[in-house]
Design an enzyme around this catalytic site. Structure first.
Site, PDB file in Angstrom:
ATOM      1  N   CYS A  73       0.857  -1.216  -0.070  1.00 51.48           N
ATOM      2  CA  CYS A  73      -0.043  -0.180  -0.107  1.00 51.48           C
ATOM      3  C   CYS A  73       1.130   1.414   0.032  1.00 51.48           C
ATOM      4  O   CYS A  73       0.624   2.308  -0.686  1.00 51.48           O
ATOM      5  CB  CYS A  73      -0.953   0.023   1.197  1.00 51.48           C
ATOM      6  N   CYS A  76       2.645   3.234  -3.131  1.00 52.23           N
ATOM      7  CA  CYS A  76       1.896   4.446  -3.515  1.00 52.23           C
ATOM      8  C   CYS A  76       1.383   5.580  -2.553  1.00 52.23           C
ATOM      9  O   CYS A  76       1.698   6.566  -3.026  1.00 52.23           O
ATOM     10  CB  CYS A  76       0.540   3.952  -4.502  1.00 52.23           C
ATOM     11  N   HIS A  77       0.845   5.211  -1.667  1.00 47.57           N
ATOM     12  CA  HIS A  77       0.258   5.982  -0.732  1.00 47.57           C
ATOM     13  C   HIS A  77       1.071   6.600   0.428  1.00 47.57           C
ATOM     14  O   HIS A  77       0.856   7.397   1.182  1.00 47.57           O
ATOM     15  CB  HIS A  77      -0.874   5.307   0.116  1.00 47.57           C
ATOM     16  N   CYS A 111      -7.299  -1.863  -5.296  1.00 45.55           N
ATOM     17  CA  CYS A 111      -5.849  -1.609  -5.337  1.00 45.55           C
ATOM     18  C   CYS A 111      -5.385  -2.679  -5.295  1.00 45.55           C
ATOM     19  O   CYS A 111      -4.292  -2.788  -5.904  1.00 45.55           O
ATOM     20  CB  CYS A 111      -5.749  -0.670  -4.078  1.00 45.55           C
ATOM     21  N   CYS A 174     -35.281  -0.857   9.374  1.00 40.54           N
ATOM     22  CA  CYS A 174     -34.427  -0.419  10.031  1.00 40.54           C
ATOM     23  C   CYS A 174     -34.606   0.612  10.982  1.00 40.54           C
ATOM     24  O   CYS A 174     -34.255   0.732  12.198  1.00 40.54           O
ATOM     25  CB  CYS A 174     -33.214   0.086   9.350  1.00 40.54           C
ATOM     26  N   HIS A 178     -33.977   2.046  14.994  1.00 40.30           N
ATOM     27  CA  HIS A 178     -33.155   2.694  15.182  1.00 40.30           C
ATOM     28  C   HIS A 178     -33.656   4.445  15.031  1.00 40.30           C
ATOM     29  O   HIS A 178     -32.502   5.139  15.122  1.00 40.30           O
ATOM     30  CB  HIS A 178     -31.986   2.652  14.307  1.00 40.30           C
ATOM     31  N   CYS A 219     -28.480  -7.627  11.931  1.00 40.00           N
ATOM     32  CA  CYS A 219     -29.698  -7.057  11.924  1.00 40.00           C
ATOM     33  C   CYS A 219     -30.642  -7.641  11.097  1.00 40.00           C
ATOM     34  O   CYS A 219     -31.842  -7.804  11.585  1.00 40.00           O
ATOM     35  CB  CYS A 219     -29.663  -5.388  11.567  1.00 40.00           C
TER      36      CYS A 219
END
Lengths: 258, 106
Positions: A73, A76-77, A111, A174, A178, A219
């Site tokens: 990783c 590049c980063h 990636c 949901c 919630h 859930c």
């Protein structure tokens, strides 16, 4: 006189519905708000927080060279502690070439397969959890800010529809837990607003860190509906809606919840 | 893969009480659970933790299956001399995980 009293009652009644609505829609609260003191203390101490095991292991994966391209990783980063600040809090993002949304896990796998020429991580596997936690942890303390305008709008609406749609044998959406009953009690558990800002979250029940999609699946199973696959479009759309719903909250990854 | 973390203050004054914090990633399988086929999942826990301060044992603890996964252990220690604080976790299978940290006492 009687009339005045009636009007008074009407005003009181109106006021009450207003506060109830405000609680559910305007007052955004992280799950931290309802957590017990012990759980909060565990999250607040970076050392006692077991989620940091995954943050640490994620930092190792960040520098590990894998695949035919001979890259990691960091090739590049570079340094994630700089390059990844304020990245994950903007996901999921609309990708024009794919014609749909992409979340952090999917971005990591893209990636890996495209640039590192390495095998994609399995969803919910140890390295995947570690890397997502590590990347999202870099945005800790930053507000959730997802873009729902333009081409992403359609997916946001789809996520919203999913959120409000009844499903499963229990015929629940949901929102029934919630939104309408946030702060209430479901058997022995306190219902939270189901905000996504702490994910991947260390759940004491799971004894490990888990992704948001794992929570979605849990859930869905609880209302006795058939869960979608990890990374399914339905869940990524829902993720966008949830993140937007939690606008104003700060990223807490890795959060600790019961 | 047991990953261990240990936190000891880098510096302390002689006679100070310092807090040592430790955390190890471990499933702490109790031996009570069954898998999907109904077979018992064998017990696999950390059954013993030892802390050595400059080679001298200052804490020993025997753990039982009720200890949570990824156990966190914090304890106090009197800083008497510079050196290393070492914590050793022993697994049911006999494997040991060691983590150590240096402390300078002035």
């Amino acid at each position: 006189m009687k009339k005045a009293r009636l009007i008074g009652a009407a005003i009181v009644g109106f006021g009450m519905t207003l506060t109830a609505a405000a609680y559910a829609e305007d007052e955004v609260r992280s799950g931290y708000y309802w957590a017990t003191e012990e759980t909060k203390a565990m999250q607040d101490d970076d050392f006692a927080n077991p989620g940091f095991i995954w943050v640490e292991s994620g930092s190792e994966h960040w520098t590990k060279v894998e695949g035919d391209a001979g890259k990691a990783c960091q090739s590049c980063h570079e340094n994630a502690e700089k390059s990844m600040v304020g990245v994950a809090n903007k996901y999921p993002k609309y990708r024009e070439d794919m014609g749909k949304l992409q979340n952090v896990e999917q971005r990591i796998n893209e990636c890996r397969t495209k640039f590192m020429k390495a095998k994609a991580f399995k969803w919910e596997s140890e390295p995947m959890l570690a890397l997502t936690t590590y990347v999202r942890h870099q945005s800790k303390g930053l507000p959730v800010e997802v873009d729902i305008d333009g081409p992403a709008r359609k997916f946001y609406e789809a996520g919203k529809a999913f959120y409000n749609e009844r499903r499963g044998q229990l015929d629940m959406a949901c929102k029934h837990c919630h939104q309408d009953n946030a702060g209430g009690i479901l058997r022995a558990n306190v219902l939270t607003q189901g905000q996504s800002n702490g994910f991947p979250t260390y759940r004491l029940k799971w004894n490990k860190i888990g992704s948001l999609h794992r929570r979605f699946r849990g859930c869905n199973k609880q209302v006795r509906s058939k869960p979608f696959a990890y990374g399914a479009d339905e869940y990524v759309n829902l993720e966008l809606f949830l993140n937007h719903r939690g606008t104003g909250l700060k990223i807490e990854t890795p959060a600790v919840r019961n | 893969m047991a990953k261990a973390r240990l936190k000891v203050p880098k510096k302390a004054k002689k006679g100070d009480i310092i807090t040592v914090k430790s955390l190890i990633s471990h499933p702490m399988e109790t031996g009570q659970r069954k898998d999907k086929k109904g077979n018992k999942i064998p017990r696999k826990i950390i059954n013993n933790v030892v802390c050595n301060y400059n080679g001298k044992k200052v804490l020993e603890s025997n753990w039982a299956p009720a200890i949570s996964a990824n156990p966190y252990l914090a304890f106090n220690l009197r800083a008497s001399e510079s050196g290393t604080v070492e914590v050793i976790w022993t697994d049911d299978d006999g494997s040991k995980t060691t983590q150590s940290a240096k402390i300078t006492v002035s």
